[in-house]
Design an enzyme around this catalytic site. Structure first.
Site, PDB file in Angstrom:
ATOM      1  N   SER A 184       0.838  -1.199   0.000  1.00 15.43           N
ATOM      2  CA  SER A 184       0.000   0.000   0.000  1.00 15.43           C
ATOM      3  C   SER A 184       0.872   1.247   0.000  1.00 15.43           C
ATOM      4  CB  SER A 184      -0.905   0.017   1.238  1.00 15.43           C
ATOM      5  OG  SER A 184      -1.565   1.252   1.390  1.00 15.43           O
ATOM      6  N   TYR A 197      -2.007  -0.609  10.364  1.00 17.67           N
ATOM      7  CA  TYR A 197      -2.151  -1.032   8.971  1.00 17.67           C
ATOM      8  C   TYR A 197      -0.907  -0.649   8.163  1.00 17.67           C
ATOM      9  CZ  TYR A 197      -4.195  -1.325   4.258  1.00 17.67           C
ATOM     10  OH  TYR A 197      -4.447  -1.617   2.942  1.00 17.67           O
TER      11      TYR A 197
END
Length: 291
Positions: A184, A197
């Site tokens: 990501s 995350y």
């Protein structure tokens, strides 16, 4: 739709209902584009078999559709609660004339990771491509909001399962096989309300490089794709409706991406077109830099 990358996909997502985990495609008001009507294959993966985790919806569904149209049979893993989404993905894969093996279960289960690989090889005959795409996204307002159990779950799904799946898959892979991980933009930008995350995604980026170095002598390439803000079922879980409407408007291109815009990167990294790419993290971020 136009060819202008600023306006070729939706730029706003009004009145999108919030969801609880794990998030469902069937519950989304504005449906994502997975390339159902647009992706055209070129036979780049003819005769291959892929296992895609989180293949029921979002980026995983777009990858499954693209791989099928490129000639691959596809196994997808997903949570049992996501069966309706998985059934729809299967329908698109079979519409492309390919086999689709549905593998429900929670990849936090150590035994399941091995079972996913064994069933793929047993029922589809081989394994050439492993796509580690499933993810648990966590958010926080403050440091004290980070729950230990949620943090451990995020690492179990996003990182530990990835290692277990690779360990199970590699003995079945021949030279020319590939592993593609989903990391990501958060691996670099690490926004303050997504620190756990972001940490898992940073670990995935490092793991990708390490696995690439480890597996290159076996002729197995390992790479990752780093999405920016993409319109998938993970978004209505992590953000309230008012923020969802403006998703991606802070990117240079001024909008969120669609799963269909990620799939070509996964195809490149899995095919001979990417034969000299290994240890790479490919940003698909709407212009947000990853240095």
């Amino acid at each position: 739709m136009t060819d202008d990358p600023r306006t070729s996909q939706p730029t706003r997502f009004p009145s999108e209902p919030e969801q609880k985990r794990p998030g469902f495609e069937t519950a989304m008001r504005t449906k994502p584009d997975h390339g159902e009507e647009s992706y055209v294959g070129k036979g780049l993966l003819e005769g291959r078999v892929a296992l895609v985790t989180g293949g029921d919806s979002g980026i995983g569904r777009a990858v499954a559709i693209a791989y099928a149209r490129e000639g691959a049979n596809v196994a997808i893993s997903y949570l049992e609660a996501e069966q309706a989404d998985a059934d729809e993905t299967k329908a698109w894969v079979e519409k492309a004339g390919r086999r689709c093996l549905l593998l429900p279960g929670d990849i936090r289960d150590r035994a399941l990771c091995t079972e996913l690989v064994e069933r793929t090889v047993g029922e589809l005959g081989r394994l050439d491509i492993l796509v580690n795409n499933a993810a648990a996204q966590t958010t926080n307002e403050d440091l004290n909001d980070i729950d230990d159990d949620t943090m451990e779950e995020a690492f179990a799904v996003n990182v530990i399962a990835m290692v277990r799946l690779a360990k199970a898959a590699v003995p079945h892979m021949q030279p020319g096989s590939t592993i593609v991980n989903t990391t990501s933009i958060q691996a670099k930008v690490a926004t303050e309300n997504m620190i756990v995350y972001a940490a898992t995604k940073g670990a995935i980026s490092s793991l990708t490089i390490g696995l690439s170095n480890l597996l290159a002598p076996k002729g197995i390439r390992v790479n990752a794709v780093a999405p920016g803000p993409v319109w998938t079922p993970i978004q209505p879980i992590a953000k309230p409706s008012d923020k969802l409407e403006m998703l991606g408007q802070d990117t240079p291109l001024g909008r969120a991406g669609q799963p269909s815009e990620l799939a070509p990167a996964f195809v490149l990294l899995a095919s001979k077109e990417g034969s000299y790419i290994s240890g790479a993290v490919i940003p698909v971020t709407g212009g947000i830099p990853m240095y």
